[in-house]
Design a protein around this motif. Structure first.
Motif, short mmCIF file in Angstrom:
data_model
loop_
_atom_site.label_atom_id
_atom_site.label_comp_id
_atom_site.label_asym_id
_atom_site.label_seq_id
_atom_site.Cartn_x
_atom_site.Cartn_y
_atom_site.Cartn_z
N SER A 19 0.84 -1.20 0.00
CA SER A 19 0.00 0.00 0.00
C SER A 19 0.87 1.25 0.00
O SER A 19 1.92 1.29 0.64
CB SER A 19 -0.89 0.00 1.24
OG SER A 19 -1.60 1.20 1.34
N GLU A 23 -2.40 2.02 6.56
CA GLU A 23 -3.73 1.44 6.72
C GLU A 23 -3.98 1.16 8.19
O GLU A 23 -3.08 0.76 8.91
CB GLU A 23 -3.83 0.12 5.96
CG GLU A 23 -3.72 0.23 4.47
CD GLU A 23 -3.83 -1.14 3.82
OE1 GLU A 23 -4.95 -1.53 3.49
OE2 GLU A 23 -2.78 -1.78 3.68
N ALA A 123 -12.00 -9.57 -2.98
CA ALA A 123 -11.89 -8.11 -3.10
C ALA A 123 -13.18 -7.44 -2.64
O ALA A 123 -13.15 -6.43 -1.93
CB ALA A 123 -11.56 -7.74 -4.54
N GLU A 124 -14.32 -8.00 -3.03
CA GLU A 124 -15.61 -7.46 -2.59
C GLU A 124 -15.75 -7.54 -1.07
O GLU A 124 -16.22 -6.60 -0.42
CB GLU A 124 -16.76 -8.21 -3.26
CG GLU A 124 -16.92 -7.94 -4.74
CD GLU A 124 -17.98 -8.82 -5.37
OE1 GLU A 124 -18.86 -9.34 -4.66
OE2 GLU A 124 -17.91 -9.00 -6.60
N GLU A 126 -13.36 -7.59 1.09
CA GLU A 126 -12.46 -6.61 1.70
C GLU A 126 -13.11 -5.24 1.77
O GLU A 126 -13.05 -4.55 2.79
CB GLU A 126 -11.14 -6.54 0.94
CG GLU A 126 -10.18 -5.56 1.56
CD GLU A 126 -8.85 -5.47 0.83
OE1 GLU A 126 -8.00 -4.71 1.30
OE2 GLU A 126 -8.68 -6.14 -0.20
N VAL A 127 -13.78 -4.85 0.68
CA VAL A 127 -14.46 -3.55 0.66
C VAL A 127 -15.56 -3.52 1.71
O VAL A 127 -15.69 -2.56 2.48
CB VAL A 127 -15.02 -3.25 -0.75
CG1 VAL A 127 -15.94 -2.04 -0.73
CG2 VAL A 127 -13.87 -3.03 -1.73
N LYS A 128 -16.34 -4.59 1.80
CA LYS A 128 -17.41 -4.66 2.80
C LYS A 128 -16.85 -4.59 4.22
O LYS A 128 -17.39 -3.90 5.08
CB LYS A 128 -18.23 -5.95 2.63
CG LYS A 128 -19.12 -5.94 1.41
CD LYS A 128 -19.87 -7.26 1.29
CE LYS A 128 -20.69 -7.30 0.01
NZ LYS A 128 -21.36 -8.60 -0.17
N GLN A 130 -14.01 -3.22 5.19
CA GLN A 130 -13.53 -1.86 5.45
C GLN A 130 -14.69 -0.91 5.73
O GLN A 130 -14.60 -0.07 6.61
CB GLN A 130 -12.70 -1.35 4.26
CG GLN A 130 -11.37 -2.03 4.10
CD GLN A 130 -10.41 -1.74 5.23
OE1 GLN A 130 -10.53 -0.75 5.92
NE2 GLN A 130 -9.46 -2.62 5.44
N LYS A 131 -15.79 -1.05 4.99
CA LYS A 131 -16.95 -0.19 5.22
C LYS A 131 -17.54 -0.44 6.60
O LYS A 131 -17.91 0.50 7.30
CB LYS A 131 -18.01 -0.40 4.13
CG LYS A 131 -17.61 0.22 2.81
CD LYS A 131 -18.67 -0.01 1.74
CE LYS A 131 -18.26 0.63 0.43
NZ LYS A 131 -19.22 0.38 -0.64
#
Length: 139
Positions: A19, A23, A123-124, A126-128, A130-131
Protein backbone atom coordinates in the motif's frame (compact mmCIF):
# COMPACT_ATOMS: atom_id res chain seq x y z
CA UNK A 1 9.03 -7.80 -5.99
CA UNK A 2 12.30 -9.66 -5.86
CA UNK A 3 14.11 -12.58 -7.39
CA UNK A 4 14.21 -15.79 -5.44
CA UNK A 5 14.60 -19.49 -5.95
CA UNK A 6 11.63 -21.13 -7.58
CA UNK A 7 10.37 -24.68 -7.88
CA UNK A 8 12.48 -27.53 -9.23
CA UNK A 9 15.62 -25.37 -9.13
CA UNK A 10 14.22 -22.92 -11.67
CA UNK A 11 14.20 -19.14 -11.39
CA UNK A 12 11.31 -17.86 -9.29
CA UNK A 13 9.77 -14.48 -8.69
CA UNK A 14 8.18 -13.05 -5.54
CA UNK A 15 5.66 -10.23 -5.81
CA UNK A 16 4.45 -8.15 -2.85
CA UNK A 17 1.49 -5.81 -3.07
CA UNK A 18 2.36 -2.80 -0.93
CA UNK A 19 0.00 0.00 0.00
CA UNK A 20 1.14 3.55 -0.73
CA UNK A 21 -0.69 4.90 2.34
CA UNK A 22 -0.79 3.72 5.96
CA UNK A 23 -3.73 1.44 6.72
CA UNK A 24 -5.61 0.96 9.94
CA UNK A 25 -5.81 -2.80 10.47
CA UNK A 26 -7.18 -5.23 13.01
CA UNK A 27 -4.53 -6.24 15.56
CA UNK A 28 -5.90 -8.54 18.24
CA UNK A 29 -4.34 -8.38 21.66
CA UNK A 30 -6.42 -11.26 23.07
CA UNK A 31 -5.63 -14.77 21.81
CA UNK A 32 -8.55 -16.25 19.91
CA UNK A 33 -10.58 -13.03 19.98
CA UNK A 34 -11.96 -11.97 16.59
CA UNK A 35 -13.30 -8.40 16.87
CA UNK A 36 -14.00 -8.21 13.14
CA UNK A 37 -16.81 -10.74 13.57
CA UNK A 38 -18.79 -8.25 15.66
CA UNK A 39 -17.11 -4.87 15.23
CA UNK A 40 -17.98 -2.22 17.77
CA UNK A 41 -16.85 1.33 18.45
CA UNK A 42 -14.64 0.01 21.29
CA UNK A 43 -13.03 -2.70 19.13
CA UNK A 44 -12.20 -0.30 16.29
CA UNK A 45 -10.22 1.99 18.57
CA UNK A 46 -6.43 1.88 18.47
CA UNK A 47 -4.66 -0.54 20.83
CA UNK A 48 -3.37 2.47 22.80
CA UNK A 49 -7.03 3.43 23.38
CA UNK A 50 -8.12 -0.07 24.45
CA UNK A 51 -9.22 -1.27 21.02
CA UNK A 52 -7.94 -3.80 18.55
CA UNK A 53 -6.54 -1.78 15.66
CA UNK A 54 -3.22 -0.26 14.73
CA UNK A 55 -1.72 1.73 11.89
CA UNK A 56 0.28 -0.38 9.45
CA UNK A 57 2.73 1.40 7.16
CA UNK A 58 3.79 -1.04 4.45
CA UNK A 59 6.02 1.51 2.72
CA UNK A 60 8.06 1.91 5.91
CA UNK A 61 8.35 -1.87 6.21
CA UNK A 62 9.41 -2.13 2.56
CA UNK A 63 12.09 0.51 3.23
CA UNK A 64 13.41 -1.72 6.03
CA UNK A 65 13.48 -4.69 3.63
CA UNK A 66 15.43 -2.63 1.09
CA UNK A 67 17.95 -1.59 3.76
CA UNK A 68 18.40 -5.23 4.75
CA UNK A 69 18.80 -6.31 1.11
CA UNK A 70 21.13 -3.36 0.51
CA UNK A 71 19.35 -2.65 -2.77
CA UNK A 72 16.04 -1.19 -3.90
CA UNK A 73 13.11 -3.51 -4.52
CA UNK A 74 11.97 -3.32 -8.12
CA UNK A 75 8.41 -2.17 -8.85
CA UNK A 76 5.98 -3.60 -11.38
CA UNK A 77 5.05 -1.30 -14.22
CA UNK A 78 1.62 0.37 -14.19
CA UNK A 79 0.29 -2.36 -16.51
CA UNK A 80 1.60 -4.99 -14.04
CA UNK A 81 4.42 -6.01 -16.43
CA UNK A 82 7.78 -6.99 -15.00
CA UNK A 83 10.29 -4.17 -14.61
CA UNK A 84 12.74 -3.70 -17.46
CA UNK A 85 15.64 -4.61 -15.12
CA UNK A 86 14.20 -8.10 -14.71
CA UNK A 87 13.48 -8.47 -18.41
CA UNK A 88 17.08 -7.47 -19.23
CA UNK A 89 18.52 -9.82 -16.58
CA UNK A 90 18.15 -12.78 -18.92
CA UNK A 91 16.17 -14.73 -16.32
CA UNK A 92 13.43 -16.87 -17.83
CA UNK A 93 10.06 -17.11 -16.08
CA UNK A 94 7.59 -19.49 -17.73
CA UNK A 95 7.41 -19.54 -21.51
CA UNK A 96 8.57 -16.91 -23.97
CA UNK A 97 6.46 -13.81 -24.52
CA UNK A 98 5.83 -14.59 -28.22
CA UNK A 99 2.17 -15.27 -27.47
CA UNK A 100 1.62 -12.02 -25.52
CA UNK A 101 1.27 -13.89 -22.23
CA UNK A 102 3.64 -11.61 -20.35
CA UNK A 103 6.02 -14.54 -19.99
CA UNK A 104 3.67 -16.67 -17.89
CA UNK A 105 3.33 -20.34 -18.76
CA UNK A 106 -0.02 -21.73 -19.91
CA UNK A 107 -0.27 -23.56 -16.58
CA UNK A 108 0.14 -20.29 -14.67
CA UNK A 109 -2.33 -18.42 -16.90
CA UNK A 110 -4.90 -21.22 -16.48
CA UNK A 111 -4.44 -21.19 -12.70
CA UNK A 112 -4.84 -17.40 -12.57
CA UNK A 113 -8.05 -17.64 -14.60
CA UNK A 114 -9.35 -20.39 -12.32
CA UNK A 115 -8.64 -18.25 -9.23
CA UNK A 116 -10.05 -15.02 -10.72
CA UNK A 117 -13.66 -15.50 -9.42
CA UNK A 118 -12.43 -16.27 -5.91
CA UNK A 119 -10.11 -13.26 -5.90
CA UNK A 120 -12.95 -11.02 -7.10
CA UNK A 121 -15.14 -12.26 -4.23
CA UNK A 122 -12.32 -11.65 -1.75
CA UNK A 123 -11.89 -8.11 -3.10
CA UNK A 124 -15.61 -7.46 -2.59
CA UNK A 125 -15.43 -8.85 0.95
CA UNK A 126 -12.46 -6.61 1.70
CA UNK A 127 -14.46 -3.55 0.66
CA UNK A 128 -17.41 -4.66 2.80
CA UNK A 129 -15.14 -5.30 5.79
CA UNK A 130 -13.53 -1.86 5.45
CA UNK A 131 -16.95 -0.19 5.22
CA UNK A 132 -18.12 -2.05 8.34
CA UNK A 133 -14.94 -1.01 10.11
CA UNK A 134 -15.29 2.63 9.08
CA UNK A 135 -18.95 2.78 10.20
CA UNK A 136 -17.83 1.81 13.71
CA UNK A 137 -14.94 4.26 14.03
CA UNK A 138 -15.13 6.97 16.63
CA UNK A 139 -13.60 10.27 15.57
Amino acid sequence: SGLMGGRADTMGLAISIVSKVPERVWYCTKKGYRPWQEPSKKNTKLISEGGHTKWFDERAIMAQVERRLKQPVLHLQDDMALPEEIKRSGATYGESDKDGSGGASKEVRDRVEKLRPTVEILAELEVKAQKTFLRNLEF
